[in-house]
Design a protein around this motif. Structure first.
Motif, PDB file in Angstrom:
ATOM      1  N   CYS A  60      -0.627   4.430  -1.505  1.00 47.68           N
ATOM      2  CA  CYS A  60      -0.372   5.017  -2.827  1.00 47.68           C
ATOM      3  C   CYS A  60      -1.340   4.483  -3.883  1.00 47.68           C
ATOM      4  O   CYS A  60      -1.698   5.197  -4.818  1.00 47.68           O
ATOM      5  CB  CYS A  60       1.068   4.798  -3.246  1.00 47.68           C
ATOM      6  SG  CYS A  60       1.562   3.071  -3.356  1.00 47.68           S
TER       7      CYS A  60
ATOM      8  N   LYS B  37       1.837  -0.777   9.001  1.00 46.85           N
ATOM      9  CA  LYS B  37       2.937   0.001   8.427  1.00 46.85           C
ATOM     10  C   LYS B  37       4.128  -0.909   8.192  1.00 46.85           C
ATOM     11  O   LYS B  37       4.578  -1.600   9.094  1.00 46.85           O
ATOM     12  CB  LYS B  37       3.326   1.147   9.357  1.00 46.85           C
ATOM     13  CG  LYS B  37       4.265   2.122   8.729  1.00 46.85           C
ATOM     14  CD  LYS B  37       4.397   3.371   9.544  1.00 46.85           C
ATOM     15  CE  LYS B  37       5.242   4.364   8.768  1.00 46.85           C
ATOM     16  NZ  LYS B  37       5.331   5.635   9.415  1.00 46.85           N
TER      17      LYS B  37
ATOM     18  N   ASN C 198       5.745   2.332   3.867  1.00 46.28           N
ATOM     19  CA  ASN C 198       4.462   2.038   3.232  1.00 46.28           C
ATOM     20  C   ASN C 198       3.391   1.741   4.268  1.00 46.28           C
ATOM     21  O   ASN C 198       3.649   1.082   5.271  1.00 46.28           O
ATOM     22  CB  ASN C 198       4.588   0.838   2.287  1.00 46.28           C
ATOM     23  CG  ASN C 198       5.501   1.123   1.125  1.00 46.28           C
ATOM     24  OD1 ASN C 198       5.516   2.223   0.595  1.00 46.28           O
ATOM     25  ND2 ASN C 198       6.284   0.142   0.736  1.00 46.28           N
TER      26      ASN C 198
ATOM     27  N   GLN D 113      -2.217  -0.611  -0.572  1.00 42.93           N
ATOM     28  CA  GLN D 113      -1.266   0.401  -0.146  1.00 42.93           C
ATOM     29  C   GLN D 113      -1.882   1.780  -0.308  1.00 42.93           C
ATOM     30  O   GLN D 113      -2.708   2.002  -1.193  1.00 42.93           O
ATOM     31  CB  GLN D 113       0.017   0.314  -0.956  1.00 42.93           C
ATOM     32  CG  GLN D 113       0.825  -0.923  -0.648  1.00 42.93           C
ATOM     33  CD  GLN D 113       2.204  -0.855  -1.275  1.00 42.93           C
ATOM     34  OE1 GLN D 113       2.661   0.191  -1.701  1.00 42.93           O
ATOM     35  NE2 GLN D 113       2.870  -1.992  -1.326  1.00 42.93           N
TER      36      GLN D 113
ATOM     37  N   LYS E 201      -0.236  -0.087   4.561  1.00 42.64           N
ATOM     38  CA  LYS E 201      -1.190  -0.981   3.911  1.00 42.64           C
ATOM     39  C   LYS E 201      -2.387  -1.125   4.825  1.00 42.64           C
ATOM     40  O   LYS E 201      -2.256  -1.052   6.038  1.00 42.64           O
ATOM     41  CB  LYS E 201      -0.563  -2.359   3.678  1.00 42.64           C
ATOM     42  CG  LYS E 201       0.586  -2.356   2.707  1.00 42.64           C
ATOM     43  CD  LYS E 201       1.121  -3.751   2.512  1.00 42.64           C
ATOM     44  CE  LYS E 201       2.242  -3.752   1.501  1.00 42.64           C
ATOM     45  NZ  LYS E 201       2.723  -5.122   1.226  1.00 42.64           N
TER      46      LYS E 201
END
Length: 95
Positions: free
Chosen positions: A39, A69, A73, A37, A75
């Motif tokens: 983040c 997507k 999120n 991900q 990835k």
């Protein structure tokens, strides 16, 4: 599948990999056993979110990363086919 890259594709990939942050992003994603991900990658850097998004977009635009997507999120995984074709091209220059 054997993919052959155009000179324009090789140039775009070379430019994308010409940044140390993008090289580190590629390393992090390639060392992962599954999708990563955004983040997760961002946590490794002390950069603004907009800067991280820019670097990741450059890698996606160069087809080095495949993005998926899911809701809010993002990835991604390494595009092994394109990376292998790029490595083959570079190897052809020195062999």
């Amino acid at each position: 599948m054997n993919t052959s890259l155009s000179i324009k594709q090789v140039e775009k990939i070379s430019k994308a990999l010409g940044d140390p942050y993008r090289l580190k992003i590629m390393k992090i994603v390639s060392n992962s056993e599954s999708c990563v991900q955004c983040c997760d990658v961002s946590a490794e850097f002390n950069l603004a979110q907009s800067t991280m998004s820019h670097h990741i977009k450059q890698l996606i635009d160069a087809d080095l990363l495949i993005a998926d997507k899911e809701g809010r999120n993002l990835k991604f995984v390494v595009n092994k086919e394109v990376c292998t074709a790029y490595a083959d091209y570079i190897n052809s220059l020195v062999l």
